[in-house]
Write a protein that holds these residues in place. Sequence first.
Motif, PDB file in Angstrom:
ATOM      1  N   UNK A  82      -3.180   4.049  12.001  1.00 22.63           N
ATOM      2  CA  UNK A  82      -1.788   4.476  11.848  1.00 22.63           C
ATOM      3  C   UNK A  82      -1.164   4.011  10.540  1.00 22.63           C
ATOM      4  N   UNK A  83      -1.412   2.787  10.111  1.00 20.74           N
ATOM      5  CA  UNK A  83      -0.842   2.295   8.853  1.00 20.74           C
ATOM      6  C   UNK A  83      -1.635   1.068   8.400  1.00 20.74           C
ATOM      7  N   UNK A  84      -1.164   0.417   7.345  1.00 21.12           N
ATOM      8  CA  UNK A  84      -1.845  -0.753   6.806  1.00 21.12           C
ATOM      9  C   UNK A  84      -1.136  -2.015   7.287  1.00 21.12           C
ATOM     10  N   UNK A  85      -1.674  -3.191   6.936  1.00 19.85           N
ATOM     11  CA  UNK A  85      -1.103  -4.457   7.373  1.00 19.85           C
ATOM     12  C   UNK A  85       0.270  -4.708   6.775  1.00 19.85           C
ATOM     13  N   UNK A  86       1.031  -5.583   7.419  1.00 21.38           N
ATOM     14  CA  UNK A  86       2.410  -5.826   6.994  1.00 21.38           C
ATOM     15  C   UNK A  86       2.475  -6.442   5.608  1.00 21.38           C
ATOM     16  N   UNK A  87       1.548  -7.349   5.279  1.00 16.29           N
ATOM     17  CA  UNK A  87       1.549  -7.939   3.939  1.00 16.29           C
ATOM     18  C   UNK A  87       1.258  -6.877   2.885  1.00 16.29           C
ATOM     19  N   UNK A  88       0.303  -5.997   3.161  1.00 19.53           N
ATOM     20  CA  UNK A  88      -0.014  -4.933   2.210  1.00 19.53           C
ATOM     21  C   UNK A  88       1.166  -3.969   2.054  1.00 19.53           C
ATOM     22  N   UNK A  89       1.884  -3.714   3.140  1.00 16.57           N
ATOM     23  CA  UNK A  89       3.054  -2.843   3.057  1.00 16.57           C
ATOM     24  C   UNK A  89       4.112  -3.422   2.113  1.00 16.57           C
ATOM     25  N   UNK A  90       4.380  -4.722   2.264  1.00 21.39           N
ATOM     26  CA  UNK A  90       5.401  -5.346   1.412  1.00 21.39           C
ATOM     27  C   UNK A  90       4.922  -5.465  -0.028  1.00 21.39           C
ATOM     28  N   UNK A  91       3.616  -5.660  -0.231  1.00 18.79           N
ATOM     29  CA  UNK A  91       3.072  -5.687  -1.588  1.00 18.79           C
ATOM     30  C   UNK A  91       3.275  -4.336  -2.265  1.00 18.79           C
ATOM     31  N   UNK A  92       2.995  -3.254  -1.536  1.00 16.49           N
ATOM     32  CA  UNK A  92       3.204  -1.916  -2.093  1.00 16.49           C
ATOM     33  C   UNK A  92       4.679  -1.644  -2.342  1.00 16.49           C
ATOM     34  N   UNK A  93       5.532  -2.078  -1.426  1.00 15.04           N
ATOM     35  CA  UNK A  93       6.963  -1.828  -1.562  1.00 15.04           C
ATOM     36  C   UNK A  93       7.533  -2.521  -2.793  1.00 15.04           C
ATOM     37  N   UNK A  94       6.999  -3.690  -3.117  1.00  9.91           N
ATOM     38  CA  UNK A  94       7.475  -4.448  -4.276  1.00  9.91           C
ATOM     39  C   UNK A  94       6.674  -4.147  -5.538  1.00  9.91           C
ATOM     40  N   UNK A  95       5.701  -3.230  -5.445  1.00 11.06           N
ATOM     41  CA  UNK A  95       4.890  -2.803  -6.598  1.00 11.06           C
ATOM     42  C   UNK A  95       4.181  -3.998  -7.250  1.00 11.06           C
TER      43      UNK A  95
ATOM     44  N   UNK B 179      13.294  -1.227   3.939  1.00 11.10           N
ATOM     45  CA  UNK B 179      13.786  -0.213   3.007  1.00 11.10           C
ATOM     46  C   UNK B 179      15.293  -0.039   3.143  1.00 11.10           C
ATOM     47  N   UNK B 180      15.808  -0.112   4.359  1.00 14.11           N
ATOM     48  CA  UNK B 180      17.260  -0.053   4.551  1.00 14.11           C
ATOM     49  C   UNK B 180      17.939  -1.270   3.937  1.00 14.11           C
ATOM     50  N   UNK B 181      17.307  -2.444   4.078  1.00 11.62           N
ATOM     51  CA  UNK B 181      17.871  -3.653   3.471  1.00 11.62           C
ATOM     52  C   UNK B 181      17.953  -3.510   1.960  1.00 11.62           C
ATOM     53  N   UNK B 182      16.894  -3.001   1.348  1.00  9.25           N
ATOM     54  CA  UNK B 182      16.887  -2.848  -0.114  1.00  9.25           C
ATOM     55  C   UNK B 182      17.974  -1.888  -0.573  1.00  9.25           C
ATOM     56  N   UNK B 183      18.363  -0.988   0.304  1.00 13.92           N
ATOM     57  CA  UNK B 183      19.375   0.003  -0.065  1.00 13.92           C
ATOM     58  C   UNK B 183      20.797  -0.486   0.199  1.00 13.92           C
ATOM     59  N   UNK B 184      21.011  -1.145   1.341  1.00 13.98           N
ATOM     60  CA  UNK B 184      22.373  -1.479   1.757  1.00 13.98           C
ATOM     61  C   UNK B 184      22.696  -2.969   1.693  1.00 13.98           C
TER      62      UNK B 184
END
Length: 499
Positions: A332-345, A130-135
């Motif tokens: 605690x959270x979901x898998x890393x692939x699912x996280x990036x899928x959600x982040x990229x919609x 998320x920081x990368x996407x911003x800066x």
Amino acid sequence: FQQFRDDHEKRDFVSSGTAAGVATAFGAPIGGVLFSLEEGCSFWNQALTWRCFVCALTATFTVNVLLSAYSWRTSDRPHNTTLLNNPGLVSFGAMAGEYRIYELPVFGAMGAVGGLIGALWNFLNIRLTMLRRRFVAGPPRRFVEPLGVACLVSLVMYLLVGLVGDCHPLPSTVPAGDRSTIFTSAAAQAFCPGDEYNPMGVYFWAGIEDTIKHLFHSNDVGLNKWHLFIYFVVFYVLMCITYGIAVPSGLFLPTICCGAAYGKLVGDLLVSWGWDVSTQTYALMGSAAMLGGIMRMTISLTVILLETTNNVNLGMPIMLTILIAKWTGDLFNIGIYDMHIELKHIPLLEWEPEKDLMTLTAFDIMTKDVVSLPMKPKVEAVVMTLRRSHHGCYPLVNKDGMLLGAILRRHLLRLLHDNAWANTLSHYELVELLDEGEDEILELAAVQANLSETLDLSLYANTAPFTFGPAAPVPRIFATFRSMGLRHLFILDDERVVV
């Protein structure tokens, strides 16, 4: 290849390509198919299973032929020119690991710790992304960042090998004068005389595949607990930093390597406490724990590890470790692939709807402001509708709002592009990809066409789209989307009016 240009075929190509990629990387065609099923698809059927399996097997065979041909060329034994023995790009070698029944709880505990470590890694990486996407947005910064990360990784590895590493006598298993082992390589003998080796050089300077093989197969217990701990922590942090930069880097091998260091450390500790265990087996269980904790897959990871290590005897402890790692991480959270899928919609459906959706109905989640078209609209109405909305599909209704059919947005753009009010398009022309942008097509249609011309959409519409009532439960709708591979669904009232 016009027959492959519809949505279902494209989706099947993506699924088959996913299976082929994993299969060729690890020489694991069955694992590749299961990976595609478990992580890369929101729609699956028997025909797709067959396609993915044939694709994965063909890809594995092709890589085997190419790699074997290269080994024939460099081999000093010409009689082996018909031998195929390189099924994948990465090979960890057959493992002879063993375990005892009382070790299963230890493997379970390793899985729980792996789930905690994996959940922390996912949290840190997604925050960094998320920081990368911003800066770090834009080509210049995206280009410079990998250079900076490469310099950082190189500097850290060099300093650790030089400052933290120390020299140890070569293991007794290494024959005198043999320069072909990892212990006598240039990386292993960094800053050491010829009859000694530097463990930190083995871990940090050798290639990642060689390091994994060393962790999976060596049995030099009692020497490198401190080095293993440093390697695990540093590699864990560097892996978190590098995953997500603008380079085609993978996550499988780094996770396996980091997990192997964690498992090897646990095995060495148990041996030092008097346990009679195989540290190689614990290295493999550590890799399984890290993979399960970060990726949250189960069946495919188990099969991939079994195929790459060629030891079915370890199937039960691998599955147990991965399952417990997944269950712990899911707290605690979901898998890393699912996280990036959600982040990229990216629109990818999971296997089951989320708990918050279980008690809802179609009325609770549907779009209330319906944008529709008549079956024979004017060109002006189509252009204005496409400009004012961005839906992927539009219902076609009569004057009373009753559903007559549906048509995709990209099909409307193709009809405008090819002047369909003056000529009729075939199916293959309708599904052909457009080279021009959407705004350019709409501007061109508004200029070239008489806006009062009529488009007959009945020739191109889906006249039997899937429909539900407003009271339909969301789990049933979710299952329909997954089982039928849908992208759009219309909600009708008792009079078949789109609501």
